[in-house]
Design a protein around this motif. Structure first.
Motif, PDB file in Angstrom:
ATOM      1  N   VAL A 283       0.908  -1.186   0.074  1.00  0.00           N
ATOM      2  CA  VAL A 283      -0.082  -0.091  -0.083  1.00  0.00           C
ATOM      3  C   VAL A 283       0.806   1.342   0.074  1.00  0.00           C
ATOM      4  N   LEU A 284       0.825   2.058  -0.883  1.00  0.00           N
ATOM      5  CA  LEU A 284       1.422   3.328  -1.192  1.00  0.00           C
ATOM      6  C   LEU A 284       0.680   4.502  -0.988  1.00  0.00           C
ATOM      7  N   ARG A 285       1.054   5.531  -0.375  1.00  0.00           N
ATOM      8  CA  ARG A 285       0.267   6.692   0.039  1.00  0.00           C
ATOM      9  C   ARG A 285       0.321   7.462  -1.132  1.00  0.00           C
ATOM     10  N   LYS A 286       1.421   7.432  -1.946  1.00  0.00           N
ATOM     11  CA  LYS A 286       1.341   8.216  -2.924  1.00  0.00           C
ATOM     12  C   LYS A 286       1.640   7.269  -4.604  1.00  0.00           C
ATOM     13  N   ASN A 287       2.180   7.562  -5.367  1.00  0.00           N
ATOM     14  CA  ASN A 287       2.253   6.720  -6.756  1.00  0.00           C
ATOM     15  C   ASN A 287       3.380   5.678  -6.725  1.00  0.00           C
ATOM     16  N   ILE A 288       4.554   5.650  -6.291  1.00  0.00           N
ATOM     17  CA  ILE A 288       5.661   4.634  -6.515  1.00  0.00           C
ATOM     18  C   ILE A 288       6.315   4.620  -5.246  1.00  0.00           C
TER      19      ILE A 288
ATOM     20  N   THR B 279      -3.196   5.822  -2.282  1.00  0.00           N
ATOM     21  CA  THR B 279      -4.255   5.426  -1.681  1.00  0.00           C
ATOM     22  C   THR B 279      -4.288   6.690  -0.313  1.00  0.00           C
ATOM     23  N   GLY B 280      -3.418   7.448  -0.134  1.00  0.00           N
ATOM     24  CA  GLY B 280      -3.371   8.587   0.951  1.00  0.00           C
ATOM     25  C   GLY B 280      -2.941   7.829   2.095  1.00  0.00           C
ATOM     26  N   GLY B 281      -2.675   6.417   2.459  1.00  0.00           N
ATOM     27  CA  GLY B 281      -2.363   5.799   3.381  1.00  0.00           C
ATOM     28  C   GLY B 281      -3.595   5.128   3.988  1.00  0.00           C
ATOM     29  N   VAL B 282      -3.387   4.370   5.223  1.00  0.00           N
ATOM     30  CA  VAL B 282      -4.309   3.492   5.866  1.00  0.00           C
ATOM     31  C   VAL B 282      -5.416   4.408   6.715  1.00  0.00           C
TER      32      VAL B 282
ATOM     33  N   ASN C 242      -8.783  -0.314   5.596  1.00  0.00           N
ATOM     34  CA  ASN C 242      -9.375   0.589   4.704  1.00  0.00           C
ATOM     35  C   ASN C 242      -8.717   1.468   4.489  1.00  0.00           C
ATOM     36  N   LEU C 243      -8.659   1.975   3.325  1.00  0.00           N
ATOM     37  CA  LEU C 243      -7.724   3.069   2.628  1.00  0.00           C
ATOM     38  C   LEU C 243      -8.185   4.485   2.619  1.00  0.00           C
ATOM     39  N   GLN C 244      -7.381   5.714   2.920  1.00  0.00           N
ATOM     40  CA  GLN C 244      -7.916   6.990   3.158  1.00  0.00           C
ATOM     41  C   GLN C 244      -8.882   7.409   1.752  1.00  0.00           C
ATOM     42  N   ALA C 245      -8.134   6.710   0.378  1.00  0.00           N
ATOM     43  CA  ALA C 245      -8.830   7.254  -0.820  1.00  0.00           C
ATOM     44  C   ALA C 245      -9.827   6.212  -1.063  1.00  0.00           C
ATOM     45  N   GLY C 246     -10.400   5.453  -0.199  1.00  0.00           N
ATOM     46  CA  GLY C 246     -11.296   4.495  -0.612  1.00  0.00           C
ATOM     47  C   GLY C 246     -10.892   3.062  -0.905  1.00  0.00           C
ATOM     48  N   GLY C 247     -11.974   2.017  -0.809  1.00  0.00           N
ATOM     49  CA  GLY C 247     -11.303   0.906  -1.090  1.00  0.00           C
ATOM     50  C   GLY C 247     -10.730   0.181   0.200  1.00  0.00           C
ATOM     51  N   SER C 248     -10.578  -1.256   0.138  1.00  0.00           N
ATOM     52  CA  SER C 248      -9.855  -1.895   1.489  1.00  0.00           C
ATOM     53  C   SER C 248      -9.209  -3.288   0.783  1.00  0.00           C
ATOM     54  N   VAL C 249      -8.768  -3.578   1.650  1.00  0.00           N
ATOM     55  CA  VAL C 249      -8.009  -4.947   1.466  1.00  0.00           C
ATOM     56  C   VAL C 249      -8.668  -6.076   2.608  1.00  0.00           C
ATOM     57  N   THR C 250      -9.079  -7.165   2.370  1.00  0.00           N
ATOM     58  CA  THR C 250     -10.193  -7.985   3.167  1.00  0.00           C
ATOM     59  C   THR C 250      -9.117  -9.300   3.297  1.00  0.00           C
ATOM     60  N   ASP C 251      -9.642  -9.927   4.504  1.00  0.00           N
ATOM     61  CA  ASP C 251      -8.909 -11.368   4.983  1.00  0.00           C
ATOM     62  C   ASP C 251      -7.405 -11.419   5.007  1.00  0.00           C
ATOM     63  N   VAL C 252      -7.004 -10.398   5.643  1.00  0.00           N
ATOM     64  CA  VAL C 252      -5.351 -10.316   5.773  1.00  0.00           C
ATOM     65  C   VAL C 252      -5.145 -10.793   6.981  1.00  0.00           C
ATOM     66  N   ASP C 253      -3.998 -11.875   7.057  1.00  0.00           N
ATOM     67  CA  ASP C 253      -3.410 -12.263   8.131  1.00  0.00           C
ATOM     68  C   ASP C 253      -2.364 -11.043   9.117  1.00  0.00           C
TER      69      ASP C 253
END
Length: 488
Positions: A203-208, A236-239, A252-263
């Motif tokens: 997860v990147l706050r910016k582009n790269i 993403t703007g971060g978490v 859940n990400l600042q810019a929207g969206g999420s990653v689920t089922d994470v260990d």
């Protein structure tokens, strides 16, 4: 009647810089005490470069096993996370013991506890593990307490994420992992986990990632991480928050969206200097705008007789940098070398990503800003390492090695060397020496290449070799397996 201080030198912090400075001072005849509340060796030995390299080695073996069919080997192998963790932790403990024996052998007094300054620049207050205190007096005091990983704000972030320190406490390989961050720690841990079998999202706050590195490094690593199977979420703007249910986490990400089922969620979003317990204000020690201890070129703080080295004050957060700074300081204080100071210029750096990175000097963009675009000439090369020569795949599908020489002035002095690819970590030291000596592109050209190796590309770039000179003819990159033995 004045009394003599207890020690010539009291060092707060038993990491790389503190121990190196303490032992060098003791070698010069100083009476030294070292104060440390935890395991000796600091971040590098316990939760940094040493155990990280062990895990990187394991990941590299996994990659080799993946490639073995291309060399005629058959069969399979299973990876046991608990086995390497046990071996790794035992190795770290052996190093802790070696550091303690080295202190004993140097005649240094080790004091267990948390050290802090007082209103007297020649005193240190030590709070022992049992709560009792002891005051040590010294002619000189060194602050070498290092840094610690920091977490961004967000609901559930502190509760449900771990830092890079926590990575080394994992008892099993996470099936699905999220790594948050764009720096070298983030890409290193993401690469290790992916190579060992985790489903990894970066997860990147910016582009790269690695935005401060030369563009040939950041762009090549970006494409190689994706080729290896790492998912990259950009801009993403971060978490924003992390929730957990049934042992699984949702990011859940600042810019929207999420990653689920994470260990496992690993925060690698930055580090802060470990200064909170030092009582700096009472000790008269000033901070820089960065929040680190302000020091001059000689590691001196704003308080007389108080000095600082390492991550607590330096913008070059590298173990060898802290060691060098600590030793030079001890030479100046206790061996009469009034001009002894460390140089922060042209420090070679390696990132143990997949593939690894080696770099020294300034980037192409920095060179053009510093010297003017007309005074900068850049040489590039991209190729497939000979390792992949026998692979039955198209050239464009093979992992890439990329190199860049940045030169400045009419004599084309080399001001930047940037390499990403297999072997980049081991080849950089010699080129670092060359740059410290002021090497030019002509010096690189005059060196006969070692063939067949990846490093030969750095001394055979255009106009003599297959690389691309920015202002010259564009020569298509060759497969490393097809490079002729000599191009001079």
């Amino acid at each position: 009647m004045s009394t003599s201080p207890d020690y010539d030198y009291v060092v707060l912090g038993g990491g790389s810089g503190g121990i190196a400075s303490a032992r060098r001072a003791a070698a010069h005849g100083a009476k030294v005490a070292l104060v440390e509340k935890g395991a000796l060796g600091g971040t590098c030995v316990n939760v940094g470069c040493v155990p990280k390299k062990v895990m990187w080695n394991a990941a590299h073996i996994s990659e080799v096993l993946h490639d073995m069919k291309n060399f005629g080997f058959t069969g399979s192998a299973e990876f046991d996370w608990s086995f390497i963790k046990k071996r790794r932790d035992a190795y770290v403990q052996r190093l802790n013991g070696i550091y303690r024996r080295n202190l004993d052998g140097s005649g240094i007094t080790e004091v267990q506890g948390l050290g802090s300054l007082t209103g007297n620049p020649n005193e240190v207050l030590v709070t022992k593990p049992d709560g009792s205190t002891e005051t040590l007096s010294a002619k000189n005091v060194l602050l070498a307490t290092g840094g610690y990983p920091s977490f961004p704000p967000g609901d559930g972030v502190a509760e449900h994420a771990i830092s890079s320190d926590g990575f080394f406490e994992l008892e099993e390989l996470p099936k699905k992992a999220v790594v948050v961050g764009a720096g070298y720690i983030a890409v290193e841990l993401a690469g290790v986990l992916q190579a060992l079998g985790s489903d990894v999202t970066l997860v990147l706050r910016k582009n790269i990632a690695l935005r401060e590195f030369d563009e040939i490094i950041s762009s090549t690593l970006d494409s190689e991480m994706q080729r290896n199977g790492i998912k990259i979420l950009r801009d993403t703007g971060g978490v924003a928050s992390i929730s957990a249910e049934g042992g699984k986490k949702t990011v859940n990400l600042q810019a929207g969206g999420s990653v689920t089922d994470v260990d496992a969620v690993i925060m690698a979003t930055g580090r802060k200097p470990l200064t909170g317990s030092l009582n700096l204000e009472e000790g008269g020690v000033s901070l820089a705008p960065s929040g680190k201890i302000a020091v001059d070129d000689y590691s001196a703080t704003s308080s007389p007789s108080v000095f600082a080295v390492g991550d607590v004050c330096s913008n070059v957060e590298l173990t060898p940098m802290a060691i060098a700074a600590g030793r030079r300081l001890a030479d100046r204080l206790f061996n009469g070398d009034a001009d002894a100071k460390v140089s922060y210029d042209l420090v070679p750096t390696v990132v143990f990503s997949h593939p690894p990175i080696g770099t020294i000097g300034i980037t192409e963009a920095q060179a053009k800003e510093k010297y003017g675009e007309a005074n900068v000439k850049v040489y590039r090369s991209k190729f497939a390492n000979l390792w992949y020569g026998v692979f039955d795949m198209a050239f464009e599908d093979k992992p890439v090695t990329a190199m860049k020489l940045v030169t400045a002035g009419p004599n084309e002095q080399v001001v930047g060397v940037h390499v990403i690819g297999m072997g980049a970590d081991e080849m950089m030291q010699g080129f670092g020496v060359a740059m410290k000596m002021g090497a030019t592109k002509a010096d690189f050209d005059s060196c006969v290449a070692i063939h067949p190796t990846a490093s030969e590309e750095l001394v055979t770039m255009a106009p003599w070799g297959q690389g691309v000179q920015e202002s010259g003819a564009k020569v298509p990159p060759l497969n490393g397996a097809d490079v002729v033995p000599s191009k001079l």
